[in-house]
Write a protein that holds these residues in place. Structure first.
Motif, mmCIF file in Angstrom:
data_model
loop_
_atom_site.group_PDB
_atom_site.id
_atom_site.type_symbol
_atom_site.label_atom_id
_atom_site.label_comp_id
_atom_site.label_asym_id
_atom_site.label_seq_id
_atom_site.Cartn_x
_atom_site.Cartn_y
_atom_site.Cartn_z
ATOM 1 N N ILE B 117 -44.358 -11.358 -20.650
ATOM 2 C CA ILE B 117 -44.846 -10.011 -20.939
ATOM 3 C C ILE B 117 -43.997 -8.877 -21.081
ATOM 4 O O ILE B 117 -44.100 -8.136 -22.079
ATOM 5 N N ALA B 129 -48.018 -8.796 -26.267
ATOM 6 C CA ALA B 129 -48.121 -8.880 -24.867
ATOM 7 C C ALA B 129 -49.589 -8.849 -24.459
ATOM 8 O O ALA B 129 -50.118 -9.652 -23.497
ATOM 9 N N PHE B 133 -51.671 -11.644 -22.524
ATOM 10 C CA PHE B 133 -52.238 -11.363 -21.276
ATOM 11 C C PHE B 133 -53.579 -11.766 -21.127
ATOM 12 O O PHE B 133 -54.118 -12.416 -20.084
ATOM 13 N N ASP B 150 -49.002 -5.383 -14.969
ATOM 14 C CA ASP B 150 -48.752 -5.594 -16.440
ATOM 15 C C ASP B 150 -49.723 -5.096 -17.205
ATOM 16 O O ASP B 150 -49.475 -4.571 -18.318
#
Lengths: 184, 378
Positions: B117, B129, B133, B150
């Motif tokens: 990520i 990313a 995720f 994140d």
């Protein structure tokens, strides 16, 4: 676990389907089918998922229109026709419509299409004001435009030796106003 | 051949599918889609979500299987099995305990994932990313270590990336990320900042109704946060946008937003303008009493301000709309008493009103004329 759409994606799909004139019940089905198809069809080399999703919803909405059956002559009352009218020759009607479109000006075609849309969408979807607004007119201006168009259709029909109903999928003598007995 | 308008009107209801007219109609909907209400969109979205959700839930048929699954879920979650059993449907068809839906990620898997990520974000690939995720989350759930941070970075990066392109999908992706963050981490210490940023993104995307909701939530739930004041003002602007679009019911929300702001910051330099806005919204919705109360305060705050002049006019206009000639006369008389020089441009109105009141209220008519006679207009 299969991915689920986000609220944003659901709203976007719903808006596309509804804005294509689908009733809410059918729009729900189109949205759920479109999502499943998009998830199945998506691969990274085919571009963005969002764009794919939008394309599929639009396509499913068009397909919905194509799958619709011809509306019955009368929905509200049970009618028995005194004498069954001959069914319209649909291919001939289609040819007549093409010929009519070619003869009409672009503005007249827009009025023609909007008039059809207003009558053909489910009741309440497109009212007189909304239909007029699509053409940048007031309701009164739209009414006048329809009356002028009616005159134009009648003149063209006369010039071509056709009955005016030749441009529509209406059988001779069809319709609740002529030669019909109500039962029930 | 003559055809009545109504008869031809009825012919338009009979359109054959696949006919040129039907094709033209469908094409016109693609070129110029219909306007649809947000309410209808929300209803369809909710129903479609219901239709899609059941297919994604795990289903075990038979109580034995359910109990076994529930026990496993309890072990994973470290929760008493009684809590898990409470989540079972009475008919024992469907398990909804969240822990039963996800796998357990090892420390190594987590580290590798987070590292990837971070790499994608550093490379400017916010979308990559985001996709990674989401895949991780669907497998391991929302509560794995580090996911809050994140997701926060991804949402902000997607938002930043959307500012550099005109791609509406980019803005939508940022919105999805923000929405997911608030769903999974709505109680975190960063939630207020994320709501503020989400509100800004929604405003930019012209989703003003949703922007309003986010701004209002920041003000309500995080009243002392650094963004509360900005969000309170932005809620007023968002409501304004909805009013300008003719969406019904937004005057009340605009009033609520303005009065919330005034409650918190009554002495702020902007208070007069915000109060004028609240008053104007009361006026447009026909609540003239509330409008007059706020307009009067606007005038009192600074009688020489541009808002004061407009406020005075609208107070009088409220009486005219209600045909409350007695009230109008009293308002003019009070205004003349308090701000004598301001009656000048109302002279014509006052004279017409005096004439109107001659028959029904000669005393007030006489007082009006007396005030007019005593004015120095030069």
């Amino acid at each position: 676990m299969a991915p689920r759409p986000t609220q944003t994606q659901l709203r976007k799909m719903a808006r596309i389907a509804l804005s294509r004139g689908l009733p809410e019940e059918d729009a729900e089905d189109v949205v759920s089918v479109a999502w499943q198809k998009a998830v199945k069809a998506y691969s990274a080399d085919r571009g963005g998922f969002e764009a794919l999703l939008a394309r599929i919803v639009q396509r499913e909405s068009v397909e919905w229109w194509r799958r619709r059956k011809r509306r019955p002559v009368a929905e509200a009352a049970k009618l028995e026709l005194v004498q069954s009218p001959p069914a319209p020759d649909l291919e001939r009607v289609a040819n007549n419509q093409r010929r009519l479109f070619e003869a009409l000006s672009p503005d007249e075609r827009r009025v023609f299409t909007t008039w059809a849309l207003q009558k053909h969408l489910p009741q309440g979807t497109l009212d007189a004001a909304g239909a007029a607004a699509r053409l940048g007119m007031t309701p009164a201006e739209f009414n006048n435009a329809k009356r002028r168009l009616k005159g134009r259709i009648l003149s063209l029909a006369e010039a071509w030796g056709l009955p005016p109903r030749a441009f529509f999928s209406v059988a001779e003598d069809e319709g609740p106003r002529k030669g019909v007995r109500h039962v029930g | 051949m003559s055809v009545e308008f109504d008869e031809m009107d009825g012919w338009f209801e009979q359109i054959e599918v696949d006919s040129p007219l039907h094709d033209a109609m469908v094409e016109s909907l693609n070129d110029d889609p219909l306007a649809v209400s947000d309410d209808a969109v929300n209803r369809v979205a909710a129903s479609a979500q219901e239709k899609l959700a059941p297919a994604n839930n795990w289903r075990w048929y038979g109580l034995a299987g359910l109990v076994a699954a529930a026990a496993l879920a309890a072990l994973i979650a470290g929760q008493p099995i009684s809590e898990v059993q409470d989540a079972l449907e009475p008919d024992g068809i469907e398990v909804r305990h969240p822990a039963a839906s996800y796998e357990v990620a090892s420390a190594e898997v987590i580290a590798d994932h987070r590292s990837e990520i971070a790499r994608r974000l550093d490379d400017g690939d916010a979308y990559g990313a985001w996709q990674l995720f989401q895949a991780f989350r669907s497998q391991y759930g929302p509560n794995v270590d580090g996911m809050e941070q994140d997701l926060r970075k991804i949402a902000v990066s997607l938002h930043a990336a959307s500012r550099q392109t005109n791609d509406p999908d980019a803005l939508d992706r940022a919105g999805d990320a923000y929405a997911l963050y608030l769903q999974d981490h709505g109680s975190s210490e960063n939630a207020h900042a994320m709501r503020y940023a989400y509100g800004e993104m929604l405003y930019k995307a012209e989703r003003h109704d949703e922007a309003y909701d986010q701004y209002a939530t920041v003000v309500r739930d995080f009243p002392d946060s650094q963004h509360a004041k900005f969000c309170a003002e932005s809620a007023i602007f968002a409501a304004d946008q909805m009013i300008a679009r003719g969406e019904s019911g937004w005057e009340a929300k605009g009033i609520e937003a303005a009065e919330t702001w005034l409650d918190r910051w009554p002495d702020d330099p902007k208070a007069r303008q915000i109060r004028y806005k609240a008053a104007y919204l009361h006026y447009t919705t026909g609540d003239h009493a509330a409008a007059e109360s706020q307009f009067t305060q606007v005038i009192a705050d600074d009688p020489t301000s541009p808002e004061a002049g407009k406020a005075a006019d609208l107070i009088l206009d409220g009486y005219v709309v209600r045909e409350d000639w007695t009230g109008l006369a009293d308002s003019l008389l009070l205004g003349a008493e308090t701000y004598p020089e301001a009656l000048g441009d109302k002279r014509e109105m006052a004279e017409a009103l005096a004439e109107k009141l001659d028959a029904t209220d000669p005393e007030r008519a006489a007082r009006l004329r007396e005030v007019l006679a005593n004015q120095d207009y030069y």
